[in-house]
Write an enzyme that holds these catalytic residues in place. Structure first.
Site, PDB file in Angstrom:
ATOM      1  N   CYS A 331       0.838  -1.198   0.000  1.00  0.00           N
ATOM      2  CA  CYS A 331       0.000   0.000   0.000  1.00  0.00           C
ATOM      3  C   CYS A 331       0.880   1.258   0.000  1.00  0.00           C
ATOM      4  O   CYS A 331       1.562   1.533  -0.980  1.00  0.00           O
ATOM      5  CB  CYS A 331      -0.964  -0.040   1.181  1.00  0.00           C
ATOM      6  N   HIS A 428      -3.619  -5.609   1.119  1.00  0.00           N
ATOM      7  CA  HIS A 428      -3.370  -5.932   2.527  1.00  0.00           C
ATOM      8  C   HIS A 428      -3.906  -7.334   2.834  1.00  0.00           C
ATOM      9  O   HIS A 428      -4.746  -7.861   2.118  1.00  0.00           O
ATOM     10  CB  HIS A 428      -4.092  -4.940   3.444  1.00  0.00           C
TER      11      HIS A 428
END
Length: 482
Positions: A331, A428
């Protein structure tokens, strides 16, 4: 009729989240339909919900303890710090605004309507709601407009059990002092207290426990010894992540960014027998024998890029890759790996560009749209399917996108360098998938140990419930619910 009870604490980090998780699992084993609830949480470690929003990671664990899917009503107000004085305000799963602390004090009274709406919706769907407070009711300077502790308890008519933390010392003063500063109407909401995190022989505290009962007039629900397996449950605070350093195995280092977010990616790696995991703190140097560096998510990519460089980690990373070491950016960490992060609209602060680490041929442009979704993906190098989630702003493009990290719904996701040493992904939760974690470990070190992570967490939640049942008067705690 649905009942509710609230666990508040004498301070932050006294173990409220763990207590609620244990009580949730204990209540479920009594045949009740149970839901967790936290009116207001402050955390950059969020979970994506089944209804397309986000809530605090602690409520995600508590929902797992209840055997329930995640919904935004479980945490209607989530504060995500972006600077030392400001935070993003997420209401019922969606971003409302970004405010400074003083401005939030004025906003809070308007949020109570949403808090009560979510609470009442949960109550209508379950037999019992177990509520977690935030901070402490002793913070009476914040009582006006409060939605997190006694302000909510009074508005929703929910009885309170106050938890003190003996591990940090002064628990008698914690409990007695809390009562002494509370308003009379708030004191009347307290059904009793408990003492958490005791180490050693609990009988040694008998006199102190009796003193608290006599001084406060409150009923005691027990003394809970420290739960040694707490580290095996997903942590919400980065400070709670325990290093799992082992002499043998793959040496993985995660950079401890100042605005680290969604670091639950690390929890499964910490439990892998063949992995030595270390969280690198500010001022520490990257060890020369590191095999893999993980750059985690961040609530402020550009700010944490500057923080990373201030520690000299950019130099360490370049040397690490030259030695043949692997780097995985997740991310915000993925965005940092590129050549530049552009923020023309000033979404993360002042508008401008920040030079990246230059380890991937990509660049990122911050956009106002936030992607929140659960994801099914296929890891390109191994062909392994896995589940994860996305929770980010920004769009990343560049030459290394020609070598994607994964495929998601027939689109390329992430990027990899030609030599395979550096990779980035917006996904994630990938390490929670046992199949992917084994395949990834195989690709970087040639061995995996086959940890069944979700099954391990479920087993630990059962043992937490056993622990709570053994030492607390759970039946009495549940009986005060109304």
């Amino acid at each position: 009729m649905t009942r509710a009870v609230m666990i508040q604490g004498t301070g932050s980090n006294v173990g409220k989240s763990m207590l609620v998780a244990g009580l949730c699992r204990a209540a479920v084993r009594r045949g009740l339909s149970v839901a967790p609830f936290k009116p207001q949480n402050m955390s950059n470690n969020a979970a994506v919900t089944s209804d397309g929003g986000e809530i605090g990671r602690a409520q995600a664990l508590q929902a797992m303890a209840c055997g329930k899917p995640l919904v935004t009503d479980m945490n209607p107000v989530l504060l995500k710090p972006e600077t030392d004085v400001g935070a993003q305000v997420v209401v019922q799963g969606k971003r409302l605004t970004t405010v400074k602390a003083r401005e939030y004090a004025k906003l809070k009274p308007q949020l109570m309507e949403h808090v009560l709406e979510s609470f009442n919706r949960l109550k209508s769907q379950h037999d019992l709601v177990i509520v977690e407070g935030a901070g402490s009711p002793a913070e009476v300077n914040l009582r006006a407009g409060d939605i997190a502790n006694m302000g909510f308890a009074v508005a929703a008519d929910v009885p309170v059990v106050l938890a003190g933390d003996i591990d940090r010392g002064g628990v008698i003063a914690q409990v007695v002092g809390t009562k002494s500063v509370m308003e009379t109407g708030d004191v009347d909401m307290v059904a009793g207290f408990l003492v958490n995190k005791f180490r050693g022989d609990p009988s040694l505290f008998d006199d102190g426990y009796t003193l608290i009962e006599k001084t406060t007039g409150w009923r005691g629900f027990g003394v809970l010894p420290y739960f040694d397996e707490a580290w095996k449950l997903p942590a919400e605070d980065a400070l709670d992540i325990s290093n799992a350093e082992r002499e043998d195995g793959l040496k993985v280092v995660c950079l401890g960014l100042s605005r680290i977010a969604n670091f639950d990616d690390l929890d499964p790696l910490a439990q892998e027998p063949g992995v030595s995991l270390r969280m690198l703190r500010a001022g520490e140097v990257l060890p020369g024998d590191t095999d893999v560096v993980i750059i985690p998510g961040s609530k402020s990519t550009r700010g944490d890029l500057e923080f990373l460089k201030a520690q000299g980690w950019d130099v360490d990373l370049a040397a690490h890759v030259r030695r043949g070491g692997h780097v995985l950016g997740i991310c915000g960490g993925y965005q940092m790996l590129g050549t530049v992060v552009r923020d023309p609209e000033g979404i993360e602060g002042s508008a401008g560009d920040t030079m990246g680490l230059g380890l991937l041929d990509v660049e990122t442009v911050m956009t106002s749209d936030k992607r929140l979704t659960e994801t099914q993906a296929v890891h390109v190098p191994s062909g392994q399917a896995f589940r994860g989630y996305e929770i980010h702003i920004g769009r990343t493009e560049g030459g290394d996108r020609a070598r994607p990290f994964a495929h998601v719904d027939r689109r390329d996701e992430g990027a990899m360098r030609a030599d395979g040493l550096v990779a980035g992904s917006y996904l994630h939760g990938m390490f929670r998938d046992d199949g992917f974690r084994a395949a990834w470990l195989e690709s970087v070190c040639g061995a995996a140990n086959g940890l069944e992570y979700d099954a391990t967490v479920e087993a630990v939640l059962d043992r937490l419930a056993d622990h709570v049942e053994r030492h607390l008067d759970v039946a009495s705690i549940l009986s005060v619910a109304r």
